[in-house]
Design an enzyme around this catalytic site. Structure first.
Site, PDB file in Angstrom:
ATOM      1  N   THR B 199       4.863   1.089   4.829  1.00 45.65           N
ATOM      2  CA  THR B 199       5.358   0.225   5.885  1.00 45.65           C
ATOM      3  C   THR B 199       5.743   0.983   7.137  1.00 45.65           C
ATOM      4  O   THR B 199       6.427   1.993   7.073  1.00 45.65           O
ATOM      5  CB  THR B 199       6.564  -0.549   5.361  1.00 45.65           C
ATOM      6  OG1 THR B 199       6.100  -1.369   4.319  1.00 45.65           O
ATOM      7  CG2 THR B 199       7.192  -1.387   6.443  1.00 45.65           C
ATOM      8  N   GLU B 280       2.074  11.667   5.715  1.00 45.05           N
ATOM      9  CA  GLU B 280       2.255  12.352   4.432  1.00 45.05           C
ATOM     10  C   GLU B 280       1.411  13.618   4.361  1.00 45.05           C
ATOM     11  O   GLU B 280       0.188  13.564   4.441  1.00 45.05           O
ATOM     12  CB  GLU B 280       1.930  11.400   3.290  1.00 45.05           C
ATOM     13  CG  GLU B 280       2.993  10.315   3.167  1.00 45.05           C
ATOM     14  CD  GLU B 280       2.648   9.256   2.148  1.00 45.05           C
ATOM     15  OE1 GLU B 280       3.564   8.532   1.757  1.00 45.05           O
ATOM     16  OE2 GLU B 280       1.478   9.169   1.751  1.00 45.05           O
TER      17      GLU B 280
END
Lengths: 408, 408
Positions: B199, B280
């Site tokens: 999100t 990430e």
């Protein structure tokens, strides 16, 4: 270049026995295009009376050999045909030099075999953007022609490998009232290892008798359900090529034959699955089936969104029954979906339905399925009758190591 | 769950000073939704006279809070407004229970603040498919209201983090002939770490005076050039939400103001870049500029194909100036391209042109650029005037470790 990767854990136990295809002969030699100490060029020669059909990458930056094949593939003629393939250099993004190099190679094969140039097809796979050392190939054409044998297709399967961890072959024989018909095919492809491109090459041979147009329609249609339904990393090569040659020497006319179509589809699906099984870093072979979509096209769009999602692929690598990521992928695909009619299964286990986790779902059942080397993910969209199945592999540290842990 | 990742190497040096926005107050508390020992719920309260606009994920499997926000966002009214956000649970794919949980939370805020429910917006981010423990949130509403302060926006930035490695904030102040106008925003997002969803949440506040419809048009338009031009892994959350509240308390009408639009775009772009910088496993911040495409849409399609290609992203991770993979990505994008008019630059270095490697290109120049933490890839398609710029990060072992090396 990276060290050769070990044989994929998903590889078949052994290379299959391939039947001899009457009217087709094969040879492979070591030409030193880039690799040392291994065969890197193959030649296939088809007798007069043969027809050739093919499908090619849709990339807007296609390689010179692909453009050359596409120019020639529609031609009629029964003078026989040749296919010459090198590994080690893709002759892609090589400008005008690339076209000249392809012409030099196909011209030399035409001269040596007596075929018109329009009947000599070629492929190249390997490093991109470097001039193809075509002299090394043309110097070996006479050796190739002299070595042609009906049972050398396995040698050809080895010669076209780049970073594949195993050679790929498949075959079928069907019995008809007019006698047997044989099909034998080879393939290469495993994703990409720089500086190679992820080229997928497929060559299939049959002794069936069939008109070129009919063979082309058949292979194009089957391609949509086989090679166009696999994905390793969503990237598309500039060189993907499938060529099929039919020698007609069985004397059996297979026009309109369902048995032949099914056998050919079986061979193509087998080879397509082997490409996925050799996916870079793959540890899981994944079948994704989507049903209940608004159309077959929507089903394919959902299935490919799941198959190409890095988060789905890493979850599979981690043996994590992370159904939330499936919901995410369906949601982002752009095809019609309704959260509250969606159901998801891992293998036989119903995981989610009616917009939420299934009341009977136990995490350990999902987790047990994810531990298998072969994973099944089934999604019902709950909107219509559209369906599609695609195949992929997981995304692992192995993929990153192969593609990032080196400097070209 | 995985251990918290270390702060991204691409993170800004420090959280910025944010200006106080008159008419807006903030609070954050520890409610224990999922995380322990940290604040996980934030409340923003806007005074009467405020307007709220927003943009939301296009996912077909949107979360309950997103659907609730979309129902409410178009409404006119100047009773003030509230935004309540929790981390730790996304309330996504939670069926009817999800809608009831959202109603419970927004209803409790309405009761405590005296606002109509239609003026209470909410977001949830975190684990998917588990019921939102809304009682833990509603139990803290009075504490939140009591703690509201004009300068607590940084606390809110911390409370909305899930797997982010740093809180994200940005601001701007413009001087107008009628006085200063201030903008301050916060964001969260870094890709996905299961069981969280990737999100992206963004909340922006300004004391500008502007009609709701005008603010909505402005933020939708800027969103297309900022948050819709970033990608970490091509996956789309079911919960992405951007809300902007304008209190009007500067007294400065910014309708049609270019200066305000530019300042707002600067804040949104800054926050968007921070999301990429927290991607990430990211070790490189990559700007991809495409020019010369047949249209702006084609340029964006090419740029996104490059930005989302696993092979391009792994090459960047490996500091490999692998321009062949850029050619491949352009070729597969589906937008118009011509191999022989394509040119590619890494930073200022011309790498390829006219369908081949540039004659002046030296591999060491490309390699030197790829060693930087901030990479620029510029592609000119050579067909028209279309252009687009998108931002992404590399694909590393860190991404695989975060997303695969655990069992949920």
């Amino acid at each position: 270049m990276a060290k050769p990767a070990p044989r994929s854990p998903l590889a078949p136990a052994a290379f299959p026995d391939l039947p001899v295809i009457d009217g087709a002969r094969f040879a492979a030699v070591e030409a030193g295009v880039r690799y040392k100490g291994r065969r890197d060029v193959m030649l296939a020669l088809l007798d007069p009376g043969s027809v050739v059909a093919g499908v090619f990458t849709r990339s807007a930056t296609r390689s010179a050999p692909v453009l050359d094949c596409q120019d020639k593939i529609g031609g009629e003629g029964d003078e026989g045909a040749a296919i010459i393939v090198n590994s080690g250099n893709s002759n892609a993004f090589t400008g005008r030099n690339g076209r000249d190099a392809t012409a030099a190679v196909t011209g030399a094969v035409a001269t040596a075999t007596g075929l018109p140039e329009t009947r000599v097809f070629s492929s190249s796979t390997g490093v991109i953007g470097e001039p193809l050392p075509h002299d090394r190939i043309t110097a070996k054409i006479d050796d190739l022609v002299a070595a042609l044998l009906p049972d050398s297709l396995p040698d050809a399967a080895h010669a076209i490998m780049t970073t594949d961890t195993f050679p790929k072959g498949a075959s079928a024989t069907i019995e008809t009232s007019d006698g047997p018909v044989k099909i034998a095919g080879i393939a290469k492809g495993s994703g990409m290892i720089a500086p190679d491109m992820a080229t997928m090459l497929v060559y299939i041979f049959t002794d069936a008798k069939i008109a070129r147009g009919d063979l082309q329609s058949l292979v194009s249609s089957i391609n949509d359900r086989t090679f166009n339904c696999i994905t390793v990393d969503s990237d598309t090569s500039t060189s993907d090529t499938l060529l099929i040659g039919a020698t007609g020497q069985s004397g059996v006319d297979v026009t309109g034959s369902t048995a032949f179509a099914e056998a050919l589809e079986g061979v193509m699906l087998d080879l397509a699955h082997q490409v996925v099984r050799d996916g870079e870093g793959a540890t899981k072979f994944v079948t994704i089936s989507v049903t209940g979509a608004a159309s077959d096209g929507d089903a394919r769009q959902h299935a490919m969104a799941i198959a190409n999602s890095p988060l789905v692929k890493t979850a599979i690598a981690g043996e994590d029954p992370n159904w939330g990521r499936i919901v995410m992928a369906v949601g982002k695909s752009g095809a019609a979906a309704d959260r509250d009619t969606l159901s998801i299964r891992f293998g036989d286990t119903l995981v989610a339905e009616n917009g939420w986790v299934s009341p009977d779902y136990r995490e350990e059942d999902g987790a047990a399925h994810m531990k298998r080397p072969e994973i099944g993910i089934a999604v019902d969209i709950g909107l219509g009758d559209g369906q599609a199945t695609v195949w992929t592999c997981d995304l692992t540290h192995g993929y990153i190591s192969i593609n990032a842990d080196y400097r070209s």
